[in-house]
Design an enzyme around this catalytic site. Sequence first.
Site, PDB file in Angstrom:
ATOM      1  N   TRP A   1      -3.197  -2.701  -1.597  1.00 46.73           N
ATOM      2  CA  TRP A   1      -2.840  -4.099  -1.851  1.00 46.73           C
ATOM      3  C   TRP A   1      -3.720  -4.925  -0.929  1.00 46.73           C
ATOM      4  O   TRP A   1      -3.591  -4.874   0.286  1.00 46.73           O
ATOM      5  CB  TRP A   1      -1.360  -4.317  -1.552  1.00 46.73           C
ATOM      6  CG  TRP A   1      -0.800  -5.632  -2.007  1.00 46.73           C
ATOM      7  CD1 TRP A   1      -0.370  -5.957  -3.258  1.00 46.73           C
ATOM      8  CD2 TRP A   1      -0.580  -6.793  -1.192  1.00 46.73           C
ATOM      9  NE1 TRP A   1       0.110  -7.246  -3.272  1.00 46.73           N
ATOM     10  CE2 TRP A   1      -0.011  -7.787  -2.028  1.00 46.73           C
ATOM     11  CE3 TRP A   1      -0.806  -7.105   0.144  1.00 46.73           C
ATOM     12  CZ2 TRP A   1       0.338  -9.047  -1.563  1.00 46.73           C
ATOM     13  CZ3 TRP A   1      -0.462  -8.372   0.614  1.00 46.73           C
ATOM     14  CH2 TRP A   1       0.100  -9.319  -0.233  1.00 46.73           C
TER      15      TRP A   1
ATOM     16  N   ARG B   1       5.392  -0.210  -4.865  1.00 49.95           N
ATOM     17  CA  ARG B   1       5.099  -0.929  -3.631  1.00 49.95           C
ATOM     18  C   ARG B   1       4.096  -2.058  -3.866  1.00 49.95           C
ATOM     19  O   ARG B   1       3.921  -2.921  -3.009  1.00 49.95           O
ATOM     20  CB  ARG B   1       4.542   0.041  -2.581  1.00 49.95           C
ATOM     21  CG  ARG B   1       5.537   1.093  -2.160  1.00 49.95           C
ATOM     22  CD  ARG B   1       4.893   2.149  -1.283  1.00 49.95           C
ATOM     23  NE  ARG B   1       4.539   1.622   0.008  1.00 49.95           N
ATOM     24  CZ  ARG B   1       5.321   1.640   1.072  1.00 49.95           C
ATOM     25  NH1 ARG B   1       6.539   2.160   0.994  1.00 49.95           N
ATOM     26  NH2 ARG B   1       4.924   1.157   2.232  1.00 49.95           N
TER      27      ARG B   1
ATOM     28  N   HIS C   1      18.170 -37.353  -3.990  1.00 49.47           N
ATOM     29  CA  HIS C   1      17.287 -37.641  -2.859  1.00 49.47           C
ATOM     30  C   HIS C   1      15.842 -37.252  -3.153  1.00 49.47           C
ATOM     31  O   HIS C   1      15.062 -37.019  -2.228  1.00 49.47           O
ATOM     32  CB  HIS C   1      17.785 -36.933  -1.603  1.00 49.47           C
ATOM     33  CG  HIS C   1      19.122 -37.417  -1.148  1.00 49.47           C
ATOM     34  ND1 HIS C   1      19.325 -38.681  -0.626  1.00 49.47           N
ATOM     35  CD2 HIS C   1      20.345 -36.827  -1.171  1.00 49.47           C
ATOM     36  CE1 HIS C   1      20.596 -38.838  -0.334  1.00 49.47           C
ATOM     37  NE2 HIS C   1      21.241 -37.728  -0.656  1.00 49.47           N
TER      38      HIS C   1
ATOM     39  N   GLU D   1       9.646 -14.404  -9.715  1.00 52.13           N
ATOM     40  CA  GLU D   1       8.831 -13.272  -9.303  1.00 52.13           C
ATOM     41  C   GLU D   1       8.557 -12.284 -10.429  1.00 52.13           C
ATOM     42  O   GLU D   1       7.554 -11.567 -10.372  1.00 52.13           O
ATOM     43  CB  GLU D   1       9.442 -12.561  -8.092  1.00 52.13           C
ATOM     44  CG  GLU D   1      10.764 -11.898  -8.300  1.00 52.13           C
ATOM     45  CD  GLU D   1      11.341 -11.344  -6.996  1.00 52.13           C
ATOM     46  OE1 GLU D   1      10.617 -11.295  -5.984  1.00 52.13           O
ATOM     47  OE2 GLU D   1      12.523 -10.955  -6.977  1.00 52.13           O
TER      48      GLU D   1
ATOM     49  N   GLU E   1      18.540 -17.086  -4.787  1.00 54.06           N
ATOM     50  CA  GLU E   1      18.169 -15.736  -5.224  1.00 54.06           C
ATOM     51  C   GLU E   1      17.956 -15.692  -6.733  1.00 54.06           C
ATOM     52  O   GLU E   1      17.032 -15.031  -7.219  1.00 54.06           O
ATOM     53  CB  GLU E   1      19.253 -14.734  -4.809  1.00 54.06           C
ATOM     54  CG  GLU E   1      19.071 -13.329  -5.355  1.00 54.06           C
ATOM     55  CD  GLU E   1      17.803 -12.627  -4.887  1.00 54.06           C
ATOM     56  OE1 GLU E   1      17.478 -11.560  -5.447  1.00 54.06           O
ATOM     57  OE2 GLU E   1      17.109 -13.139  -3.974  1.00 54.06           O
TER      58      GLU E   1
ATOM     59  N   ASN F   1      -2.629   2.189   5.739  1.00 57.51           N
ATOM     60  CA  ASN F   1      -1.706   1.121   5.402  1.00 57.51           C
ATOM     61  C   ASN F   1      -1.522   0.279   6.654  1.00 57.51           C
ATOM     62  O   ASN F   1      -1.198   0.807   7.716  1.00 57.51           O
ATOM     63  CB  ASN F   1      -0.361   1.692   4.940  1.00 57.51           C
ATOM     64  CG  ASN F   1       0.638   0.615   4.575  1.00 57.51           C
ATOM     65  OD1 ASN F   1       0.267  -0.535   4.358  1.00 57.51           O
ATOM     66  ND2 ASN F   1       1.908   0.977   4.511  1.00 57.51           N
ATOM     67  N   GLY F   2      -1.729  -1.038   6.563  1.00 62.89           N
ATOM     68  CA  GLY F   2      -1.568  -1.905   7.714  1.00 62.89           C
ATOM     69  C   GLY F   2      -2.747  -2.856   7.863  1.00 62.89           C
ATOM     70  O   GLY F   2      -3.536  -3.054   6.937  1.00 62.89           O
TER      71      GLY F   2
ATOM     72  N   LYS G   1       6.705  -4.109  -2.713  1.00 65.95           N
ATOM     73  CA  LYS G   1       8.105  -3.819  -2.417  1.00 65.95           C
ATOM     74  C   LYS G   1       8.409  -3.967  -0.936  1.00 65.95           C
ATOM     75  O   LYS G   1       9.380  -4.603  -0.548  1.00 65.95           O
ATOM     76  CB  LYS G   1       8.428  -2.392  -2.867  1.00 65.95           C
ATOM     77  CG  LYS G   1       9.894  -2.003  -2.697  1.00 65.95           C
ATOM     78  CD  LYS G   1      10.769  -2.792  -3.629  1.00 65.95           C
ATOM     79  CE  LYS G   1      12.212  -2.318  -3.592  1.00 65.95           C
ATOM     80  NZ  LYS G   1      13.079  -3.178  -4.409  1.00 65.95           N
TER      81      LYS G   1
ATOM     82  N   LYS H   1      14.422 -14.472  -8.461  1.00 65.43           N
ATOM     83  CA  LYS H   1      14.325 -13.403  -9.449  1.00 65.43           C
ATOM     84  C   LYS H   1      13.521 -13.854 -10.663  1.00 65.43           C
ATOM     85  O   LYS H   1      12.676 -13.132 -11.176  1.00 65.43           O
ATOM     86  CB  LYS H   1      15.727 -12.969  -9.907  1.00 65.43           C
ATOM     87  CG  LYS H   1      16.423 -12.029  -8.997  1.00 65.43           C
ATOM     88  CD  LYS H   1      15.762 -10.665  -8.990  1.00 65.43           C
ATOM     89  CE  LYS H   1      15.619 -10.083  -7.635  1.00 65.43           C
ATOM     90  NZ  LYS H   1      15.083 -10.799  -6.549  1.00 65.43           N
TER      91      LYS H   1
ATOM     92  N   CYS I   1       0.843  -1.185   0.000  1.00 65.88           N
ATOM     93  CA  CYS I   1       0.000   0.000   0.000  1.00 65.88           C
ATOM     94  C   CYS I   1       0.882   1.239   0.000  1.00 65.88           C
ATOM     95  O   CYS I   1       2.005   1.238   0.453  1.00 65.88           O
ATOM     96  CB  CYS I   1      -0.955   0.049   1.179  1.00 65.88           C
ATOM     97  SG  CYS I   1      -2.081  -1.339   1.321  1.00 65.88           S
TER      98      CYS I   1
END
Length: 608
Positions: A75, A27, A504, A488, A481, A101-102, A603, A485, A2
């Site tokens: 969001w 964000r 395994h 996402e 990582e 926001n929250g 973000k 990348k 948000c």
Amino acid sequence: MCGIVGFTGSQNAAPILLDGLKKLEYRGYDSAGMAVLGQDGIQMVKTIGMIKNLDNKTQGGAALPGTAGIGHTRWATHGEPTDANAHPHMSNDDKFAIVHNGIIENYAQLREELKAKGFQFKSETDTEVIVHLLDLYYEGDLKKAVLKTVSRLEGAYALGILCAEEGGRLIAARHAAPLIVGVGIGENYFASDVTALVAYTKNVIYLEDGEIADITPDRITVYDGIGKSIEKSVTRIAWDIAAAEKGGYDHFMLKEIMEQPNAIKSTIEPRIQNGEVVLDDFSLTDEDLRQINKIMITACGSAFYAGSVGKYVMEELCRIPVEADLASELRYRNPLVDEHTLLVVVSQSGETADTIAAMKECKARGARILAIVNVVGSTIAKLADHVIYTWAGPEIAVATTKGYTTQVAVLDMLAVYLARRLGKLDDQRNKELVEAILQFPSLIQRAIDLNPNLPALAQKYHGHNDMFFIGRNVDYAASMEGSLKLKEISYLHSEAYAAGELKHGTIALIEKDRPVIALACYEALFDKMMSNIKEVKARGAQVLAVVLEGNRQIFAEADDVIFVPRTEALFNSLPEIVPLQLFAYYVARANGCDIDKPKNLAKSVTVE
């Protein structure tokens, strides 16, 4: 997640709010809206989808005249993305509009209480209870109503409040969610991120948990949780709007990948003095360090993968047990942490909710806290005993690049610093490691220059639905990582595995033409990796290998090769991640994805 922004002054507010919201798009969001106080009271417009929809709906802000207003990008956490669930939310009598926001954890209880008092709800959100509480408590004293309202809230909030009876006045309130106030001349602002404000002012006030800012065009007064006014310092932002623009690149992500040599230079140069790593903000004495018997690194997402690199390097150099823990898991365990534990907390934004919670849990148990963050004045920076800033500069793309590599650079320096302080490095070994660190900027540039074929490789592999990354030691940490990348921003299914674990179970998923990206830069285990590559080749996999420059053995097995410049073996993961960032970028571009703002992602994850 948000984004919120507020403005009060003499100019028309809506265009400024729109501009701020556009700066906050990175964000992550699914809807947007604005409320402006004009001659006819509060007028509100909101819409699902992109901010351009809001821009069109308000004719660039011209359809919302007025000089004080609030804006929001949402969001979804409570209720699907709909116009009704989008922010701002208004009271039944149109007296109040708020953005939030929250997450309000006790909203269900408050909702039932307010419904029993006759308040009508138009959305499924937790936020709407706040605007009705304001309406309930308002008796002509806005500050008093806000104090009563926030005292009823459990959870996290950054609030922006607009009242139809208080012309030109905004209220901003914060608890466990980022919120700053922008200081202008004849106009003032608030926002969840300095990016929204830097085009208008570089002077900001960082609000602390429990604080409330009363904002008019000519005055900013900050109060504590009981309504007592407090003095707040004004911080000068060190970067300008040009740093938050694309600068000729097609995407912020590509720009930020290319900025990494300079970002790393800013991170390391001030901290290498006379052949030693110097960390001025780390003030533990030698005696304190000798009492440390365990190092724990905690973070989320890419920051956790940076921490995973740090685990290998610190354990090797310091000879102390090192754990890397996901903050979202650590916070819900009963961790073995005490005053002999050094907790290293890693976060780009410094506002990551799970990381803050894990940090508080370990601090309560006596751990010494060292934070590695990018944002000065952030919550994590303030809660930590010691802080090392990465100095990466603003990062706009949701998928981190320079944020991650500067974190790894700091962790590498921290490992050398601690090992030196603990007497684990002689002068010669210390010299070798410090010289390798000083080469980081040129190594990253070399990693970019060595691989002009990455767009072509992306074209070859982008059509596959599944990819696997494998590696050992620091290569394994980097593979996690690299895989993140790819998934996402390109939305391809991608997984990273320790190469030794293939037999395994994972090897059951390897079939004809399945792409396997094999990281084989850690030369002490290169022969082992070659065996793993042969295993997947025998089952029909296409292998894209990542190896050190000059390696020719790999051509006997790999279908395609990415080269990485040579450096100290423990530091391989830094240059080798850069071509993987570029590979992910070009795959996403080939798939037509929204690279800077991938779906469902944000973000700064400021809620659990």
